[in-house]
Design a protein around this motif. Sequence first.
Motif, short mmCIF file in Angstrom:
data_model
loop_
_atom_site.label_atom_id
_atom_site.label_comp_id
_atom_site.label_asym_id
_atom_site.label_seq_id
_atom_site.Cartn_x
_atom_site.Cartn_y
_atom_site.Cartn_z
N LYS A 139 6.75 3.66 -1.96
CA LYS A 139 5.36 3.68 -1.47
C LYS A 139 5.10 2.47 -0.56
CE LYS A 139 0.99 3.16 -3.63
NZ LYS A 139 0.45 2.88 -4.96
N GLN A 140 5.52 1.30 -1.03
CA GLN A 140 5.28 0.09 -0.23
C GLN A 140 6.10 0.12 1.06
OE1 GLN A 140 4.71 -3.68 -1.76
NE2 GLN A 140 4.15 -3.06 -3.84
N LEU A 141 7.32 0.66 0.96
CA LEU A 141 8.19 0.72 2.13
C LEU A 141 7.59 1.62 3.22
CD1 LEU A 141 10.97 -0.01 3.39
CD2 LEU A 141 11.86 2.09 2.35
N SER A 142 6.94 2.68 2.82
CA SER A 142 6.43 3.64 3.80
C SER A 142 5.43 3.00 4.76
CB SER A 142 5.82 4.85 3.10
OG SER A 142 4.67 4.43 2.40
N LYS A 143 4.83 1.86 4.35
CA LYS A 143 3.84 1.19 5.21
C LYS A 143 4.43 -0.08 5.82
CE LYS A 143 1.32 1.18 1.47
NZ LYS A 143 0.44 0.78 0.44
N ALA A 144 5.68 -0.37 5.53
CA ALA A 144 6.21 -1.69 5.88
C ALA A 144 6.93 -1.72 7.23
CB ALA A 144 7.18 -2.14 4.79
N ARG A 145 6.81 -2.89 7.88
CA ARG A 145 7.56 -3.11 9.12
C ARG A 145 8.76 -4.03 8.87
NH1 ARG A 145 3.90 -6.08 12.57
NH2 ARG A 145 2.97 -6.66 10.59
N ARG A 146 8.61 -4.89 7.88
CA ARG A 146 9.73 -5.79 7.57
C ARG A 146 9.75 -6.09 6.05
NH1 ARG A 146 9.59 -11.38 10.22
NH2 ARG A 146 9.86 -10.18 12.13
N VAL A 147 10.94 -6.03 5.50
CA VAL A 147 11.12 -6.30 4.07
C VAL A 147 12.16 -7.38 3.92
CG1 VAL A 147 12.02 -5.29 1.95
CG2 VAL A 147 10.57 -3.93 3.39
N MET A 148 11.95 -8.26 2.95
CA MET A 148 13.03 -9.21 2.66
C MET A 148 13.72 -8.79 1.37
SD MET A 148 13.29 -13.31 2.28
CE MET A 148 13.61 -13.56 3.99
N ALA A 247 7.71 1.96 8.27
CA ALA A 247 6.70 2.43 9.23
C ALA A 247 7.12 2.26 10.69
CB ALA A 247 5.41 1.68 8.97
N GLU A 248 8.32 1.74 10.94
CA GLU A 248 8.74 1.46 12.31
C GLU A 248 9.69 2.53 12.85
OE1 GLU A 248 8.25 -2.33 13.98
OE2 GLU A 248 6.58 -1.12 13.28
N GLN A 249 9.92 2.47 14.15
CA GLN A 249 10.81 3.44 14.77
C GLN A 249 12.30 3.07 14.65
OE1 GLN A 249 10.14 6.52 15.85
NE2 GLN A 249 8.16 6.01 14.95
N VAL A 250 12.57 1.79 14.34
CA VAL A 250 13.98 1.37 14.27
C VAL A 250 14.72 2.21 13.23
CG1 VAL A 250 13.58 -1.03 14.90
CG2 VAL A 250 13.52 -0.40 12.49
N SER A 251 16.00 2.49 13.50
CA SER A 251 16.69 3.29 12.49
C SER A 251 17.24 2.36 11.41
CB SER A 251 17.77 4.14 13.14
OG SER A 251 18.92 3.38 13.37
N HIS A 252 18.00 1.39 11.81
CA HIS A 252 18.72 0.60 10.83
C HIS A 252 18.85 -0.80 11.40
CE1 HIS A 252 22.39 0.38 8.02
NE2 HIS A 252 21.29 0.36 7.34
N LYS A 253 18.11 -1.74 10.88
CA LYS A 253 18.16 -3.07 11.48
C LYS A 253 18.18 -4.12 10.37
CE LYS A 253 16.06 -5.53 15.29
NZ LYS A 253 14.98 -5.58 16.24
N VAL A 254 19.34 -4.73 10.18
CA VAL A 254 19.48 -5.68 9.08
C VAL A 254 19.90 -7.03 9.65
CG1 VAL A 254 20.67 -6.15 6.90
CG2 VAL A 254 20.25 -3.79 7.59
N HIS A 255 19.20 -8.07 9.22
CA HIS A 255 19.58 -9.42 9.62
C HIS A 255 19.95 -10.18 8.36
CE1 HIS A 255 19.37 -13.35 11.55
NE2 HIS A 255 18.69 -13.74 10.50
#
Length: 499
Positions: A139-148, A247-255
Amino acid sequence: MAAGLTTSKFAVVGGGIAGVTCAEQLASQFPSEEIVLLTAAPLIKTVTNFRQVSRTLEDFRVEEQPSSVLEAKCPNVRVIQSVVTELQARQHILRTENGMQFHYDKLCICTGARPKLLSTETPYLLGIRDTDSAQEFQKQLSKARRVMVVGNGGIALELVYEVEGCEVVWAVKDKAIGNTFFDAGAAQFLIPSLEADKPERAGPFKRTRYTTEDAMARHTSADKGAGLAGGSALGPDWHRGMSLRGAEQVSHKVHVEYQCEVEKISTREEYLQFQQGGQQSSTPGSEPSSDTGLWPVYVRLTNGKTYGCDFIVSATGVIPNTKPFLHGNTFAVADDLGLCVDDRMRTSEPDVYAAGDVCTACWEPSALWQQMRLWTQARQMGWYAAQCIAADVLGDSIDLAFCFELFTHITKFFNYKVVLLGKFNAQGLGQDHELLVRCTPAQEYIKVVLARGRMVGAVLIGDTDLEETFENLMLNQMDLTAYKDELLNPNVDIEDYFD
Ligand SMILES: Cc1cc2nc3c(=O)[nH]c(=O)nc-3n(C[C@H](O)[C@H](O)[C@H](O)COP(=O)(O)OP(=O)(O)OC[C@H]3O[C@@H](n4cnc5c(N)ncnc54)[C@H](O)[C@@H]3O)c2cc1C
Ligand SMILES: NC(=O)C1=CN([C@@H]2O[C@H](COP(=O)(O)OP(=O)(O)OC[C@H]3O[C@@H](n4cnc5c(N)ncnc54)[C@H](OP(=O)(O)O)[C@@H]3O)[C@@H](O)[C@H]2O)C=CC1
């Protein structure tokens, strides 16, 4: 007997894989006795499609099911859904949150573990353990732009690969990813998968899934409010059939931020206050996105960088669920806070056994086995605890089960099959070992650990087909000094070689 006291020869607490396996085994050993299974969660876990792949390697599926399925399969198992709040071990009495009391002759505690969170004070940090916490994450991820994501073990490895549509900043303590499961070489092999497009998923998920919603009607508000116990742990495939999309368009972006820990977590208000007061000593992190907008929460890392994000996942291990049992009893507890069990799965309290994530194996382990809190070990311990209880009741002797001779684990990371055998990371070997490695990028990574010429561990990533041969070489401890050069030679059919 006091009024309101139910007596039963056998009681098991916990409806996860350890508890259910233990109850099933007791039910088949003692068909004329009732086995009471007390569990906090409305659904229980059962093993299906069990397959002994080789002598110690096993493969199975796990399904979440209503307790009626277990009761139908084992008519002498009675499942009671209620949180156990107290144990009087000397009196052999258990009490539950809804006021029930049970007298038992033999008890097996299988209450699992809960996430060891970095902090319990911020609402922006969560752990993943059971269906409810996975749904909260989703649920939280569906609204998120960045997660740590913080942590470098199983959950972190799964999340960073699975999450899409959201930037992930992954903070690890170590020099390489996946430290709990493999070494820097394997990490190097896997890293490109984090950057590449993911392969298409295989067809729809076919396993039967029950939601907790219906069952929740039976889950009393008291059960939920006490916060004493959640559901059973998730396991293989928990994320399949679940959209882990932000919530973003990026497919897979990990730093990845290596060799750092979390120093401070601040809310947006605290962060701004610090900045205005000139107290924010660290510089904002090299933000993986150009969007430096205001974030609900900020994480300062020990490498001096600060990242804003929507929320934090603390994938930092587990703590055994022992709380209701410790008060008033004298359990021996290990450094990792698990209930110490001996080689017959006995705790230090009379007639109390323990199995699965809640316990710590305190016996002298075989040279090639170590405890890890895994699905396979929960099943093996639950099964073996039932055998030990039966042996004690019947006055029989029993040897340590063969599955504790050699550590084996089959799993999947970054869409590769991963098999870990024995001392796969040369655990406890110091300098006294030699490594052989074969690596074909994007295809396979094979590492063998040799000690005094004998194979003592292996990491197999990809479809190597070597697990059974290596398992045999570890179990028979053949001297491989003369074959070292051939062992990982791709032109040698190693299976035939040692036939
Ligand atoms: C996200 C995730 C992914 C995982 N993936 C894998 C994997 O791919 N492979 C693998 O091998 N392992 C995996 N694991 C680990 C594995 O799930 C656990 O090691 C295993 O399920 C532990 O089983 P258990 O029966 O000991 O405990 P649990 O499954 O935690 O069960 C504990 C049970 O006890 C009940 N309980 C707790 N307290 C009380 C109480 N006071 N009163 C009554 N009941 C109580 C709970 O409701 C629950 O039913 C994963 C774990 C997680 C969290
Ligand atoms: N495919 C599989 O087999 C999977 C298994 N699991 C199991 O589920 C359970 C929970 O998974 P998970 O939470 O990932 O636990 P793990 O034990 O796998 O990993 C925890 C990680 O967090 C690190 N860590 C601990 N404390 C801190 C801290 N304060 N700051 C930063 N890092 C920290 C640990 O480092 P260190 O080791 O140095 O303490 C370790 O790298 C585990 O038993 C795991 O084995 C979960 C998912 C998949």
